[in-house]
Every structure is written in C-alpha cells, then in structure tokens.
Design an enzyme around this catalytic site. Structure first.
Site, PDB file in Angstrom:
ATOM      1  N   GLY A  34     -17.407-111.729 -83.099  1.00  0.00           N
ATOM      2  CA  GLY A  34     -16.455-111.453 -82.006  1.00  0.00           C
ATOM      3  C   GLY A  34     -17.234-111.108 -80.751  1.00  0.00           C
ATOM      4  CG  ASP A 177     -11.341 -91.697 -82.711  1.00  0.00           C
ATOM      5  OD1 ASP A 177     -10.632 -92.112 -81.776  1.00  0.00           O
ATOM      6  OD2 ASP A 177     -11.374 -92.241 -83.824  1.00  0.00           O
ATOM      7  CG  HIS A 204      -9.834 -95.525 -84.654  1.00  0.00           C
ATOM      8  ND1 HIS A 204     -10.247 -94.697 -83.625  1.00  0.00           N
ATOM      9  CD2 HIS A 204      -9.541 -96.711 -84.068  1.00  0.00           C
ATOM     10  CE1 HIS A 204     -10.215 -95.362 -82.484  1.00  0.00           C
ATOM     11  NE2 HIS A 204      -9.781 -96.595 -82.722  1.00  0.00           N
TER      12      HIS A 204
HETATM   13  N1  LIG Z   1     -12.594 -98.991 -83.603  1.00  0.00           N
HETATM   14  C1  LIG Z   1     -12.322 -98.668 -82.360  1.00  0.00           C
HETATM   15  O1  LIG Z   1     -12.505 -97.520 -81.944  1.00  0.00           O
HETATM   16  C2  LIG Z   1     -11.789 -99.681 -81.412  1.00  0.00           C
HETATM   17  C3  LIG Z   1     -11.343-100.897 -81.858  1.00  0.00           C
HETATM   18  N2  LIG Z   1     -10.872-101.847 -80.994  1.00  0.00           N
HETATM   19  C4  LIG Z   1     -10.423-103.107 -81.571  1.00  0.00           C
HETATM   20  O2  LIG Z   1     -11.443-104.087 -81.442  1.00  0.00           O
HETATM   21  C5  LIG Z   1     -10.862-105.397 -81.476  1.00  0.00           C
HETATM   22  C6  LIG Z   1     -11.438-106.278 -80.384  1.00  0.00           C
HETATM   23  O3  LIG Z   1     -11.062-105.813 -79.113  1.00  0.00           O
HETATM   24  P1  LIG Z   1     -11.517-106.606 -77.777  1.00  0.00           P
HETATM   25  O4  LIG Z   1     -12.936-106.936 -77.841  1.00  0.00           O
HETATM   26  O5  LIG Z   1     -10.997-105.824 -76.643  1.00  0.00           O
HETATM   27  O6  LIG Z   1     -10.671-107.946 -77.932  1.00  0.00           O
HETATM   28  P2  LIG Z   1     -10.944-109.360 -77.230  1.00  0.00           P
HETATM   29  O7  LIG Z   1      -9.728-110.188 -77.418  1.00  0.00           O
HETATM   30  O8  LIG Z   1     -11.461-109.165 -75.840  1.00  0.00           O
HETATM   31  O9  LIG Z   1     -12.130-109.963 -78.081  1.00  0.00           O
HETATM   32  C7  LIG Z   1     -11.988-110.337 -79.411  1.00  0.00           C
HETATM   33  C8  LIG Z   1     -12.930-111.479 -79.686  1.00  0.00           C
HETATM   34  O10 LIG Z   1     -12.803-111.824 -81.077  1.00  0.00           O
HETATM   35  C9  LIG Z   1     -12.901-113.231 -81.141  1.00  0.00           C
HETATM   36  N3  LIG Z   1     -12.342-113.690 -82.416  1.00  0.00           N
HETATM   37  C10 LIG Z   1     -11.044-113.815 -82.772  1.00  0.00           C
HETATM   38  N4  LIG Z   1     -10.961-114.299 -84.020  1.00  0.00           N
HETATM   39  C11 LIG Z   1     -12.222-114.454 -84.465  1.00  0.00           C
HETATM   40  C12 LIG Z   1     -12.788-114.920 -85.669  1.00  0.00           C
HETATM   41  N5  LIG Z   1     -12.026-115.323 -86.694  1.00  0.00           N
HETATM   42  N6  LIG Z   1     -14.126-114.959 -85.776  1.00  0.00           N
HETATM   43  C13 LIG Z   1     -14.914-114.548 -84.736  1.00  0.00           C
HETATM   44  N7  LIG Z   1     -14.436-114.117 -83.573  1.00  0.00           N
HETATM   45  C14 LIG Z   1     -13.104-114.072 -83.434  1.00  0.00           C
HETATM   46  C15 LIG Z   1     -12.155-113.745 -79.919  1.00  0.00           C
HETATM   47  O11 LIG Z   1     -12.517-115.080 -79.631  1.00  0.00           O
HETATM   48  C16 LIG Z   1     -12.617-112.746 -78.875  1.00  0.00           C
HETATM   49  O12 LIG Z   1     -13.781-113.187 -78.208  1.00  0.00           O
HETATM   50  C17 LIG Z   1      -9.353-105.165 -81.366  1.00  0.00           C
HETATM   51  O13 LIG Z   1      -8.787-105.285 -82.646  1.00  0.00           O
HETATM   52  C18 LIG Z   1      -9.242-103.740 -80.865  1.00  0.00           C
HETATM   53  O14 LIG Z   1      -8.037-103.140 -81.224  1.00  0.00           O
HETATM   54  C19 LIG Z   1     -10.858-101.606 -79.650  1.00  0.00           C
HETATM   55  C20 LIG Z   1     -11.311-100.422 -79.136  1.00  0.00           C
HETATM   56  C21 LIG Z   1     -11.767 -99.340 -79.968  1.00  0.00           C
HETATM   57  O1  LIG Z   2      -6.298 -98.108 -78.511  1.00  0.00           O
HETATM   58  C1  LIG Z   2      -6.661 -99.201 -78.960  1.00  0.00           C
HETATM   59  O2  LIG Z   2      -5.894-100.081 -79.356  1.00  0.00           O
HETATM   60  C2  LIG Z   2      -8.122 -99.457 -79.070  1.00  0.00           C
HETATM   61  C3  LIG Z   2      -8.749 -98.338 -79.782  1.00  0.00           C
HETATM   62  O3  LIG Z   2      -8.789 -98.290 -80.997  1.00  0.00           O
HETATM   63  C4  LIG Z   2      -9.187 -97.192 -78.990  1.00  0.00           C
HETATM   64  O4  LIG Z   2      -9.325 -97.289 -77.755  1.00  0.00           O
HETATM   65  O5  LIG Z   2      -9.420 -96.146 -79.601  1.00  0.00           O
END
Ligand SMILES: NC(=O)C1=CN([C@@H]2O[C@H](COP(=O)(O)OP(=O)(O)OC[C@H]3O[C@@H](n4cnc5c(N)ncnc54)[C@H](O)[C@@H]3O)[C@@H](O)[C@H]2O)C=CC1
Ligand SMILES: O=C([O-])CC(=O)C(=O)O
Length: 355
Positions: A34, A177, A204
């Site tokens: 990703g 967090d 989370h």
């Molecule tokens: N754990 C945490 O604290 C956090 C988790 N997230 C999560 O992280 C994830 C990604 O967020 P963003 O980067 O903002 O989203 P984004 O949409 O900007 O990027 C996601 C990327 O994943 C790629 N992708 C989709 N399906 C795929 C596959 N099968 N194989 C490889 N790549 C694939 C897309 O092409 C895209 O480039 C979301 O689910 C979001 O909720 C976001 C912020 C904090």
């Molecule tokens: O809020 C969201 O969906 C993304 C996330 O997990 C965070 O920012 O902690």
C-alpha cells in the site's frame, strides 16, 4: 543515559549525523504494502531515512514504481524497488522481508466508523496476509489497515490456515494512539511532548482506546478529563473531519508506523530496555495490539499493552498495571467492544478464506 539518547535519535538524525551506520550483518529488508497511498508514501520516505533499513520493497496495486523511483534518489544507502501486480509482483517484493508494514486499504470519510471499513479492507488484508504467509512466513507483520481490532485477527487466521502462525510476529500498530495521548497531555500541562510517553492499552478504535494517564502521574478531573479522553479516543475523527472527505490521518500515522518499525529493528539488532523518550523516539517496549493472554479468560484474544520487543518479535507482554477506578471503567467498556470486533474478524475470515 547518553547512549540511550544517541540511539533514540537514529531515525531523524541519520541524514545529518554520518557517524551511525547499519552494518552488513544487520541487513534488513522492509516491505510496505500500500506504499503509494496517503500513509504509504511518507512511511516509505521515513523508512528510507532509517539507516537500519538496507532494502526497501514498495508494493501497491498502482503507483509503487513511481514512488520507489522518487524515494530512491535520497542519498541514504538502502536500495529501493517498486512492485505492482503486473510486474515482478508481490511475491518478489515480500521474499526475504523481515518486516512487512500493511497500510493498504480504504480510509474513512466523515460519518464513518473504522468498522464501516470492514467490508472493503477485510479482503484486502486477507489477500496480502496470504501472500506474506507464502513468501515470508517468518517476517514481523505490522497491520495498519483499519479496523485494526479485526484485521489483526484476520491476519492471524490466514497464517494459521497455512500452518505458519507465530503470535510473536504479528502486531497491530497502535502507536498513533500513544503519540496523540502524549502530545495532547503536553498541550494541557505545558510540558515538552518529547518527554511524555503515555501508555495506551486496549485496541484501536473509539472506546477500545484506553489511555492510562495515572501511570504517568497525572490526574485530570471533570470536563478536562472527559475532553482529554474523548480527544485521544476520537483523535482519528478530528483528522477525518478536518480533511473533509479526503481521507484520514496519513502524516502522523506515517511517523507512528516508522517509529514502531524502528523499535522492532532496534530490538532485532539486540538493544533492550526502555529508551529515553525524545522527538521521534522509539523504545523496545511499546504498546501494540497482539495475541495476548491478558484477557483471554474474558474471550478477548488480542489486546494492546506494553510489549517488550526482541529479536524474535514479542519478547514479553506486560500486564496492564495499576490504574484508577475511572480508567478501570474505561477498560471494562473497551473489553466488551474489543471482543465483538475480534469475533467479527475471525468469523468473517473463516467463512471467506477463499483459495
Ligand atoms: N492503525 C492506525 O493507527 C491507522 C490506520 N489507518 C488506516 O490505514 C489505511 C490506509 O490509509 P491511507 O493510506 O490514508 O489510504 P489511501 O487510500 O491513501 O492509500 C491506500 C493505498 O492502498 C492501496 N491498496 C488498495 N488495495 C490494495 C491491495 N490489495 N494491495 C496493495 N495495495 C492496495 C491503494 O492503491 C492505496 O495506494 C486505512 O485503512 C486507514 O483507515 C489510517 C490511519 C491510522
Ligand atoms: O481515524 C481513522 O480512520 C484513521 C485512524 O485509525 C486514526 O487516525 O487513528
């Protein structure tokens, strides 16, 4: 103290201070799945700045070769290669990886909960977990894709189905967090955020995020306490609202993901103990969401608490420790929600394992 401070500066001090070097014996391939996304790009950038990483493998369904070409011009030693399904593919990307970060998946829009992402992201994470279980079954898998409370159990079930599950190597990244809890208390108390390190346990999302302020010697009361807790539990929503439909936290998450990867790299390379918190700090004891014995008797099979990291991944899962009555109340709510998030992931993946 001095040695700890030196070590804790390694990621962000690497470019200016040329004295630190990762040796060939510490060759470490890190894969980002990703990598062309909102998190993936800055995360890959930060990993390129980390001298502990020697090979960076970037995969996405689209755009990873471009991101790799761009990042590869940065004058640090690691090699960078981009992979997409039509090229060398995910198998080559993952082969030999010691750390696999998974930010692949759809982010939230205003009005959505993380659980609303389940239907889309469960199958993305399942398929990437299958590829990792086949190509690098011994790697540390760091799940960022939401809903983390459910995508981690999904990943575990995939690894189990292939007979390669090692609970010491699977981590839900909850570092953001901790970063938020530390930053927000420093704003209230006018302290240096670099020296704050608030333990956050649970999971989370929303009420499953439980900051333990009392363990850092803080007591907040009344509205101030409630606002602080709400801000930590719903910090993600604050960013989702502010971005107005253009996604969720990406830059702070990239920093948090890079920090957790750095902690694992330090641990793998033999550092131990708690590293003094500084800007961009990472220690080898970090809260992270893992297969945990702590609340298994209540049916909660995954839980984030302080985890000591080592060369084999999870070295020791620390108990939650002392907490106030108020914090105990938060934990009780957390456990109830967490149990259903975990069961949802496990049930779905068992019914949808595919080929
Ligand atoms: N754990 C945490 O604290 C956090 C988790 N997230 C999560 O992280 C994830 C990604 O967020 P963003 O980067 O903002 O989203 P984004 O949409 O900007 O990027 C996601 C990327 O994943 C790629 N992708 C989709 N399906 C795929 C596959 N099968 N194989 C490889 N790549 C694939 C897309 O092409 C895209 O480039 C979301 O689910 C979001 O909720 C976001 C912020 C904090
Ligand atoms: O809020 C969201 O969906 C993304 C996330 O997990 C965070 O920012 O902690």
């Amino acid at each position: 103290m001095f040695a700890a401070r030196q070590a804790s500066q390694s990621v962000f001090g690497a470019v200016q201070r040329r004295t630190f070097s990762a040796t060939a014996s510490n060759a470490t391939k890190v894969a980002v799945l990703g990598a062309a996304g909102g998190i993936g790009q800055p995360l890959s950038l930060l990993l390129k700045l980390n001298p502990r990483v020697t090979e960076l493998a970037l995969y996405d369904i689209k755009g990873a070769p471009g991101v790799a070409a761009d990042i590869s011009h940065i004058n640090t030693k690691s090699t960078v290669k981009g992979y997409e399904p039509s090229g060398a593919g995910i198998k080559e990307c993952l082969t030999g990886a010691e750390i696999v970060l998974i930010p692949a998946g759809v982010p939230r829009k205003p009005g959505m909960t993380r659980d609303d992402l389940f239907n889309t992201n469960a199958s993305i994470v399942r398929d990437l977990a299958k590829a990792a279980a086949d190509a690098c079954p011994e790697a540390n898998i760091l799940v960022i894709a939401n809903p983390v409370n459910s995508t981690v159990p999904i990943t575990a079930e995939v690894f189990k189905s292939k007979g390669v599950y090692n609970p010491k190597r699977l981590f839900g990244v909850t570092t953001l967090d901790v970063v938020r809890a530390s930053r927000f208390i420093s704003q209230l108390k006018s302290t240096d955020p670099a020296t704050e390190n608030i333990t956050v346990v649970g999971g989370h999302s929303g009420a499953t995020i439980v900051p333990l302020l009392s363990q850092a010697g803080y007591t907040l009361e009344g509205a101030e306490r409630d606002e602080y807790i709400k801000r930590v539990q719903f910090g993600g929503d604050e960013v989702v609202q502010a971005k107005g439909g253009a996604g969720s936290a990406t830059l702070s998450m990239a920093m948090a993901g890079a920090r957790f990867a750095e902690s694992l790299l330090k641990a793998a390379q033999g550092q131990s103990g708690v590293v003094e918190p500084t800007y961009g700090q990472s220690g080898v004891v970090e809260p992270t969401y893992v297969d945990s014995p702590l609340y298994k008797d209540q049916g909660v099979t995954y839980f984030a608490s302080q985890v000591e990291l080592g060369p084999n991944g999870v070295e020791k899962i620390h108990p939650v420790g002392d907490m106030s009555e108020f914090e105990q109340g938060l934990l009780d709510v957390c456990l109830k929600d967490l149990k259903s998030n975990i069961e949802k992931g496990e049930k779905w993946v068992k019914e949808n394992m595919g080929n």
